[in-house]
Write a protein that holds these residues in place. Structure first.
Motif, mmCIF file in Angstrom:
data_model
loop_
_atom_site.group_PDB
_atom_site.id
_atom_site.type_symbol
_atom_site.label_atom_id
_atom_site.label_comp_id
_atom_site.label_asym_id
_atom_site.label_seq_id
_atom_site.Cartn_x
_atom_site.Cartn_y
_atom_site.Cartn_z
ATOM 1 N N THR A 103 0.816 -1.205 0.000
ATOM 2 C CA THR A 103 0.000 0.000 0.000
ATOM 3 C C THR A 103 0.855 1.263 0.000
ATOM 4 N N GLY A 104 1.997 1.218 0.643
ATOM 5 C CA GLY A 104 2.904 2.371 0.644
ATOM 6 C C GLY A 104 3.477 2.633 -0.726
ATOM 7 N N PHE A 105 3.773 1.563 -1.454
ATOM 8 C CA PHE A 105 4.278 1.713 -2.817
ATOM 9 C C PHE A 105 3.192 2.309 -3.718
ATOM 10 N N ALA A 106 1.968 1.831 -3.577
ATOM 11 C CA ALA A 106 0.853 2.374 -4.362
ATOM 12 C C ALA A 106 0.628 3.841 -4.014
ATOM 13 N N ASN A 107 0.773 4.181 -2.746
ATOM 14 C CA ASN A 107 0.633 5.569 -2.308
ATOM 15 C C ASN A 107 1.669 6.464 -2.967
ATOM 16 N N SER A 108 2.906 6.003 -3.043
ATOM 17 C CA SER A 108 3.961 6.838 -3.630
ATOM 18 C C SER A 108 3.736 7.057 -5.122
ATOM 19 N N VAL A 109 3.264 6.042 -5.829
ATOM 20 C CA VAL A 109 2.983 6.189 -7.265
ATOM 21 C C VAL A 109 1.800 7.129 -7.470
ATOM 22 N N CYS A 110 0.744 6.946 -6.691
ATOM 23 C CA CYS A 110 -0.448 7.781 -6.827
ATOM 24 C C CYS A 110 -0.150 9.232 -6.446
ATOM 25 N N SER A 111 0.635 9.442 -5.388
ATOM 26 C CA SER A 111 0.986 10.808 -4.976
ATOM 27 C C SER A 111 1.743 11.537 -6.069
ATOM 28 N N ALA A 112 2.689 10.844 -6.705
ATOM 29 C CA ALA A 112 3.444 11.466 -7.796
ATOM 30 C C ALA A 112 2.533 11.790 -8.966
ATOM 31 N N ALA A 113 1.591 10.907 -9.266
ATOM 32 C CA ALA A 113 0.654 11.153 -10.366
ATOM 33 C C ALA A 113 -0.222 12.369 -10.064
ATOM 34 N N LEU A 114 -0.725 12.462 -8.845
ATOM 35 C CA LEU A 114 -1.568 13.608 -8.472
ATOM 36 C C LEU A 114 -0.778 14.909 -8.472
ATOM 37 N N GLU A 115 0.469 14.842 -8.030
ATOM 38 C CA GLU A 115 1.307 16.038 -7.953
ATOM 39 C C GLU A 115 1.584 16.636 -9.334
ATOM 40 N N MET A 129 4.954 9.649 -12.574
ATOM 41 C CA MET A 129 4.473 8.754 -11.524
ATOM 42 C C MET A 129 5.337 7.509 -11.370
ATOM 43 N N PHE A 130 6.141 7.193 -12.373
ATOM 44 C CA PHE A 130 6.979 6.001 -12.275
ATOM 45 C C PHE A 130 8.430 6.320 -11.946
ATOM 46 N N LYS A 131 8.733 7.558 -11.579
ATOM 47 C CA LYS A 131 10.116 7.886 -11.193
ATOM 48 C C LYS A 131 10.545 7.053 -9.993
ATOM 49 N N LEU A 132 9.749 7.040 -8.956
ATOM 50 C CA LEU A 132 10.070 6.228 -7.787
ATOM 51 C C LEU A 132 9.843 4.754 -8.089
ATOM 52 N N ALA A 133 8.752 4.463 -8.756
ATOM 53 C CA ALA A 133 8.423 3.065 -9.042
ATOM 54 C C ALA A 133 9.496 2.408 -9.890
ATOM 55 N N GLY A 134 10.037 3.135 -10.837
ATOM 56 C CA GLY A 134 11.061 2.569 -11.708
ATOM 57 C C GLY A 134 12.291 2.129 -10.941
ATOM 58 N N SER A 135 12.757 2.972 -10.040
ATOM 59 C CA SER A 135 13.946 2.598 -9.265
ATOM 60 C C SER A 135 13.659 1.420 -8.347
ATOM 61 N N VAL A 136 12.462 1.359 -7.776
ATOM 62 C CA VAL A 136 12.105 0.242 -6.903
ATOM 63 C C VAL A 136 12.027 -1.053 -7.704
#
Length: 159
Positions: A103-115, A129-136
């Motif tokens: 859920t924390g990972f989904a939160n970080s992707v969604c937060s970046a998308a909203l921002e 939205m995939f800047k953080l997701a890509g590195s993970v």
């Protein structure tokens, strides 16, 4: 040398600066933060287990096949709560307890998308939205490769 005389001094050595910084550093409530992280992370896991049990009871999934829709529902709930601004408040209170599960990972992707929504859907949302997701994902893939390689070399992998 007293703290007041250090404040008047214009140049400090690295050691003097470190000592001054350590004196002024606020005390961190480690036990309280750990307890909050444990409670919220555990609560998220309990909710996940309840969802999984629901899939097994009402939709007659077996234990193995109930895992995938459970993760999907947890991700959906996380994104929904992030969209309403609830998950961010929970994350501020809980700390790492809300960041560790999926859920924390989904939160970080969604937060970046909203921002980055104001920059457009393709370049703003899609591009950021995939800047953080890509590195993970890259870190997880590389780590899984090396763990698999170690298992293969040591002969402890499954057949």
């Amino acid at each position: 040398m007293s703290t007041k005389s250090k404040m008047k001094k214009l140049t400090w050595t690295q050691q003097e600066y470190q000592e001054l910084a350590k004196q002024r550093e606020p005390v961190r409530p480690v036990f309280r933060n750990s307890l909050r992280a444990f409670l919220v992370g555990g609560l998220i896991c309990i909710v996940g287990q309840l969802i999984k049990e629901g899939f097994m009871h009402w939709f007659h999934f077996d234990q193995k096949s109930a895992g995938d829709p459970t993760v999907a529902v947890l991700i959906f709930i996380s994104v929904l709560l992030t969209s309403f601004g609830v998950y961010d408040k929970l994350a501020q209170w809980a700390g790492a307890g809300s960041a560790v599960p999926v859920t924390g990972f989904a939160n970080s992707v969604c937060s970046a998308a909203l921002e980055h929504k104001s920059e457009g859907y393709v370049l703003g949302v899609g591009g950021n939205m995939f800047k953080l997701a890509g590195s993970v994902i890259v870190f997880g893939t590389v780590t899984a490769f090396f763990v698999g390689l170690i298992h293969w070399i040591l002969g402890i992998g499954g057949h």
